[in-house]
Design a protein around this motif. Structure first.
Motif, mmCIF file in Angstrom:
data_model
loop_
_atom_site.group_PDB
_atom_site.id
_atom_site.type_symbol
_atom_site.label_atom_id
_atom_site.label_comp_id
_atom_site.label_asym_id
_atom_site.label_seq_id
_atom_site.Cartn_x
_atom_site.Cartn_y
_atom_site.Cartn_z
ATOM 1 N N SER A 1 17.205 39.764 56.558
ATOM 2 C CA SER A 1 16.101 39.286 57.386
ATOM 3 C C SER A 1 14.857 40.148 57.186
ATOM 4 N N ASP B 1 22.950 40.443 57.264
ATOM 5 C CA ASP B 1 21.989 39.539 57.874
ATOM 6 C C ASP B 1 20.735 40.306 58.310
ATOM 7 N N LYS C 1 11.586 30.614 60.817
ATOM 8 C CA LYS C 1 12.729 31.525 60.948
ATOM 9 C C LYS C 1 13.545 31.203 62.190
ATOM 10 N N LYS D 1 17.455 30.244 62.224
ATOM 11 C CA LYS D 1 18.417 31.003 63.023
ATOM 12 C C LYS D 1 19.143 30.100 64.002
ATOM 13 N N GLU D 2 18.410 29.183 64.610
ATOM 14 C CA GLU D 2 19.019 28.258 65.566
ATOM 15 C C GLU D 2 20.085 27.402 64.899
ATOM 16 N N ARG E 1 22.219 30.367 56.431
ATOM 17 C CA ARG E 1 21.998 31.595 55.670
ATOM 18 C C ARG E 1 21.044 31.306 54.515
#
Length: 218
Positions: A123, A119, A85, A89-90, A94
């Motif tokens: 998540s 988001d 994850k 995210k880095e 999406r």
């Protein structure tokens, strides 16, 4: 925004590309095109996923990682899921899954506030589905281990059938006095197999010797 499809199956006997048509149909219904497809046969419980990491390496912020189901992305432990994850995210990617309707909104939301809301919701649901996928994986492995243990206890599980021709050849080599190293190199048998056959040979010879002892007539 580029859509990158990720297709995974656990074993080489399974078809990793099985769901490709569903992903294509999903994109066509939204006037989107899949820019690249990444297929691999690796366990979802392992982070050893070369094609997944190649997808992430190729991605740019805002790109979509499209999957059929969340378990195609993760059956990972909590620790490994957190690592994956963090990388997603880095990269600013999406995640959109066909079995997660809230994620579909990620493909068309340009408003910053709405995008952040989706988001956050997405998540949370991804975490939940990833946890469920891992539990299913652990449950299946536990049931499999219980089944094997029961079968062994009931005598229903046997080892691999003996290679009689190979073992006969090994026994002849043992009788001829060839070294174990030579036999291992020639046959590919393990030293434990040689030990077992050597003991069997000695037991057979001993039984044969006993049968050949002449009757004393008493």
């Amino acid at each position: 925004m580029l859509v990158r499809a990720y297709l995974r199956a656990s074993t080489k006997e399974q078809d990793a590309g099985r769901a490709k048509a569903d992903l294509v149909d999903f994109c066509q219904a939204r006037a989107l095109t899949i820019a690249a497809t990444y297929e691999e046969n690796e366990s979802g419980a392992s982070l050893h996923r070369p094609q997944l990491f190649r997808l992430l390496e190729d991605s740019h912020p805002g790109d979509v990682l499209l999957i059929e189901q969340v378990d195609r992305l993760s059956r990972l432990s909590e620790q490994d899921w957190d690592k994956l994850k963090a990388l997603i995210k880095e990269k600013g990617v999406r995640v959109v899954a066909l079995d997660l309707p809230t994620s579909h909104m990620m493909m068309k939301s340009d408003d910053a506030f709405t995008s952040r809301m989706f988001d956050a919701i997405n998540s949370m649901l991804l975490d939940m589905l990833a946890a469920i996928a891992r539990k299913d994986y652990d449950d299946r492995r536990r049931r499999q281990a219980q089944g094997i243990a029961k079968a062994k206890a009931e005598g229903r599980m046997k080892g691999r059938p003996e290679d009689a021709k190979r073992n006969e050849a090994i026994t002849l080599m043992l009788r001829s006095g060839q070294s174990w190293n030579t036999i291992v190199q020639a046959t590919g048998a393990s030293r434990s197999t040689l030990s077992r056959l050597s003991q069997r040979m000695k037991a057979t010879d001993l039984a044969h010797a006993d049968n050949c002892i002449p009757d004393s007539g008493d």
